[in-house]
Design a protein around this motif. Structure first.
Motif, PDB file in Angstrom:
ATOM      1  N   UNK A   1      41.670  10.871  26.772  1.00 47.69           N
ATOM      2  CA  UNK A   1      40.650  10.417  25.835  1.00 47.69           C
ATOM      3  C   UNK A   1      39.718  11.589  25.545  1.00 47.69           C
ATOM      4  N   UNK A   2      39.847  12.200  24.376  1.00 41.45           N
ATOM      5  CA  UNK A   2      39.031  13.358  24.010  1.00 41.45           C
ATOM      6  C   UNK A   2      37.751  12.846  23.344  1.00 41.45           C
ATOM      7  N   UNK A   3      36.755  12.564  24.169  1.00 35.89           N
ATOM      8  CA  UNK A   3      35.504  11.966  23.679  1.00 35.89           C
ATOM      9  C   UNK A   3      34.832  12.870  22.657  1.00 35.89           C
ATOM     10  N   UNK A   4      34.792  14.168  22.929  1.00 37.19           N
ATOM     11  CA  UNK A   4      34.096  15.102  22.043  1.00 37.19           C
ATOM     12  C   UNK A   4      34.757  15.136  20.672  1.00 37.19           C
ATOM     13  N   UNK A   5      36.076  15.328  20.649  1.00 38.39           N
ATOM     14  CA  UNK A   5      36.775  15.412  19.363  1.00 38.39           C
ATOM     15  C   UNK A   5      36.717  14.084  18.625  1.00 38.39           C
ATOM     16  N   UNK A   6      36.935  12.985  19.347  1.00 38.27           N
ATOM     17  CA  UNK A   6      36.934  11.671  18.704  1.00 38.27           C
ATOM     18  C   UNK A   6      35.589  11.366  18.049  1.00 38.27           C
ATOM     19  N   UNK A   7      34.510  11.626  18.775  1.00 37.22           N
ATOM     20  CA  UNK A   7      33.181  11.267  18.273  1.00 37.22           C
ATOM     21  C   UNK A   7      32.753  12.172  17.126  1.00 37.22           C
ATOM     22  N   UNK A   8      32.993  13.472  17.251  1.00 40.24           N
ATOM     23  CA  UNK A   8      32.574  14.388  16.191  1.00 40.24           C
ATOM     24  C   UNK A   8      33.437  14.228  14.948  1.00 40.24           C
ATOM     25  N   UNK A   9      34.723  13.865  15.103  1.00 40.72           N
ATOM     26  CA  UNK A   9      35.568  13.609  13.933  1.00 40.72           C
ATOM     27  C   UNK A   9      35.089  12.386  13.181  1.00 40.72           C
ATOM     28  N   UNK A  10      34.680  11.349  13.920  1.00 40.91           N
ATOM     29  CA  UNK A  10      34.129  10.163  13.261  1.00 40.91           C
ATOM     30  C   UNK A  10      32.858  10.527  12.497  1.00 40.91           C
ATOM     31  N   UNK A  11      32.005  11.342  13.141  1.00 42.54           N
ATOM     32  CA  UNK A  11      30.764  11.745  12.481  1.00 42.54           C
ATOM     33  C   UNK A  11      31.047  12.545  11.223  1.00 42.54           C
ATOM     34  N   UNK A  12      32.047  13.446  11.292  1.00 40.60           N
ATOM     35  CA  UNK A  12      32.390  14.252  10.120  1.00 40.60           C
ATOM     36  C   UNK A  12      32.923  13.366   9.000  1.00 40.60           C
ATOM     37  N   UNK A  13      33.729  12.366   9.358  1.00 43.36           N
ATOM     38  CA  UNK A  13      34.260  11.451   8.352  1.00 43.36           C
ATOM     39  C   UNK A  13      33.172  10.631   7.706  1.00 43.36           C
ATOM     40  N   UNK A  14      32.208  10.185   8.501  1.00 46.12           N
ATOM     41  CA  UNK A  14      31.100   9.422   7.945  1.00 46.12           C
ATOM     42  C   UNK A  14      30.268  10.263   6.998  1.00 46.12           C
ATOM     43  N   UNK A  15      30.056  11.539   7.371  1.00 44.52           N
ATOM     44  CA  UNK A  15      29.265  12.422   6.508  1.00 44.52           C
ATOM     45  C   UNK A  15      29.984  12.667   5.195  1.00 44.52           C
ATOM     46  N   UNK A  16      31.326  12.876   5.251  1.00 41.77           N
ATOM     47  CA  UNK A  16      32.095  13.100   4.041  1.00 41.77           C
ATOM     48  C   UNK A  16      32.052  11.870   3.143  1.00 41.77           C
ATOM     49  N   UNK A  17      32.165  10.705   3.780  1.00 44.19           N
ATOM     50  CA  UNK A  17      32.111   9.477   3.009  1.00 44.19           C
ATOM     51  C   UNK A  17      30.764   9.271   2.339  1.00 44.19           C
ATOM     52  N   UNK A  18      29.704   9.620   3.054  1.00 47.18           N
ATOM     53  CA  UNK A  18      28.371   9.464   2.489  1.00 47.18           C
ATOM     54  C   UNK A  18      28.172  10.394   1.306  1.00 47.18           C
ATOM     55  N   UNK A  19      28.692  11.615   1.398  1.00 48.79           N
ATOM     56  CA  UNK A  19      28.557  12.568   0.272  1.00 48.79           C
ATOM     57  C   UNK A  19      29.330  12.089  -0.947  1.00 48.79           C
ATOM     58  N   UNK A  20      30.463  11.409  -0.675  1.00 48.08           N
ATOM     59  CA  UNK A  20      31.307  10.974  -1.796  1.00 48.08           C
ATOM     60  C   UNK A  20      30.918   9.623  -2.369  1.00 48.08           C
ATOM     61  N   UNK A  21      29.969   8.964  -1.764  1.00 43.51           N
ATOM     62  CA  UNK A  21      29.589   7.626  -2.222  1.00 43.51           C
ATOM     63  C   UNK A  21      28.853   7.697  -3.547  1.00 43.51           C
ATOM     64  N   UNK A  22      29.038   6.664  -4.338  1.00 41.64           N
ATOM     65  CA  UNK A  22      28.349   6.596  -5.628  1.00 41.64           C
ATOM     66  C   UNK A  22      26.863   6.379  -5.412  1.00 41.64           C
ATOM     67  N   UNK A  23      26.005   6.955  -6.280  1.00 34.76           N
ATOM     68  CA  UNK A  23      24.553   6.763  -6.140  1.00 34.76           C
ATOM     69  C   UNK A  23      24.151   5.331  -6.443  1.00 34.76           C
TER      70      UNK A  23
END
Length: 348
Positions: free
Chosen positions: A326-348
């Protein structure tokens, strides 16, 4: 001739910190060259592990960390030195514990910056020989920093999430020599606690709180790592950490310590690893496995009277769970990166 006071070793480490903490990356390498031996061994938590090069520690650890935590300062709560009581290891060791504080302005290990103050809990053991630092164990609570950045590396923990203070007595910075008699009392209290863990070693069955009361004051505080948390009083410690730890981890074996020192009313130890255990399910809200895992641990203690009363704990939980697949560091930071990408791509 008087007994050693370890003042020379303390001065060397304090001078080293002054140079290292104020320096640029090139200056940090100069500090390493002045204070650190050429055959240096540095032990750090996952994902760093062992580094056997003084300059490599600057390149791999200090430069990225100081880039991420701008204007970083060291805020020490404990500083002590002593002769290693593990006879086959020996040597004089100097210990500091506290937080590395800065403005979290750049990513570190994939953890997104906040632009706000952040504190990385740390504890360092330095072995000093012939005027040089020859070994360092630097343990730091990465999940604690992740939680400050709004990430959730683990399921909800059983105890409290806090930026942890130093000793209640505010006397942990032992820059001056201490009474050796007080150190002997502290060592006796630590040794008694280690040898008296009955239910841990499969000895006499008794209520956990009764066992704990032989070694700990009633108002003890256990300052645990992120993922477990901090807990107060014997009863809550048994309920919020020690009981779940013993129930959720089987096939426990103690691997010994590399260093155990005391000075005044404080003491501590570390191993590499201290313990090997197999998750049986439930501990930290994580699943059972059939895989033994290693725990690299630093314990720092404060004694009050004949018993222990405060305990600061550093456990390489990222390494332990990584050994379970269980790679806690990679799993958690990848989720955070995905959330940030999704937020940038969201419609205003």
């Amino acid at each position: 001739m008087g007994k050693p006071s370890f003042q020379d070793e303390k001065k060397l480490v304090r001078d080293y910190y002054a140079r290292l903490d104020a320096a640029s990356p090139d200056g940090m390498k100069s500090a390493q060259a002045q204070y650190v031996a050429t055959d240096y061994l540095w032990r750090g938590f996952h994902p760093f592990h062992e580094i056997r090069c003084a300059e490599g520690v600057v390149d791999q650890f200090w430069t990225p960390l100081k880039t991420a935590l701008s204007h970083m300062q060291r805020r020490m709560d404990v500083f002590m030195a002593g002769q290693n009581t593990i006879e086959d290891q020996g040597g004089v060791w100097v210990v500091s514990m506290g937080h590395l504080m800065g403005l979290f302005d750049q990513p570190w290990l994939g953890i997104p910056p906040t632009g706000k103050m952040a504190m990385l809990r740390y504890c360092e053991f330095h072995k000093v020989e012939a005027g040089k630092i020859t070994e360092t164990a630097m343990f730091f609570d990465i999940p604690h920093l992740m939680m400050q950045a709004g990430l959730d590396p683990f399921p909800p923990q059983t105890a409290a999430h806090l930026v942890q203070p130093g000793p209640m007595t505010h006397d942990g910075l032992m820059f001056e020599a201490q009474d050796p008699g007080e150190g002997r009392k502290t060592l006796a209290a630590i040794d008694h606690m280690v040898s008296d863990i009955k239910t841990w070693r499969g000895g006499v069955e008794e209520p956990l709180v009764d066992e704990l009361r032989r070694s700990w004051n009633e108002d003890m505080i256990w300052w645990g790592p992120a993922g477990i948390g901090a807990t107060y009083t014997i009863e809550r410690y048994a309920q919020q950490h020690s009981g779940p730890f013993r129930a959720g981890l089987t096939d426990r074996s103690f691997n010994g310590h590399i260093c155990r020192i005391v000075e005044g009313q404080f003491g501590g130890f570390f191993g590499w690893p201290n313990l090997t255990l197999t998750p049986a399910g439930g501990f930290m809200g994580m699943p059972a496995t059939n895989t033994p895992g290693d725990m690299r641990v630093i314990d720092i203690y404060r004694r009050d009277g004949d018993k222990l009363t405060e305990n600061w704990i550093f456990i390489d939980l990222l390494h332990f769970w990584n050994m379970q697949g269980i790679d806690i560091l990679a799993r958690t930071t990848n989720i955070a990166a995905g959330q940030e990408t999704g937020a940038r791509g969201a419609a205003p």
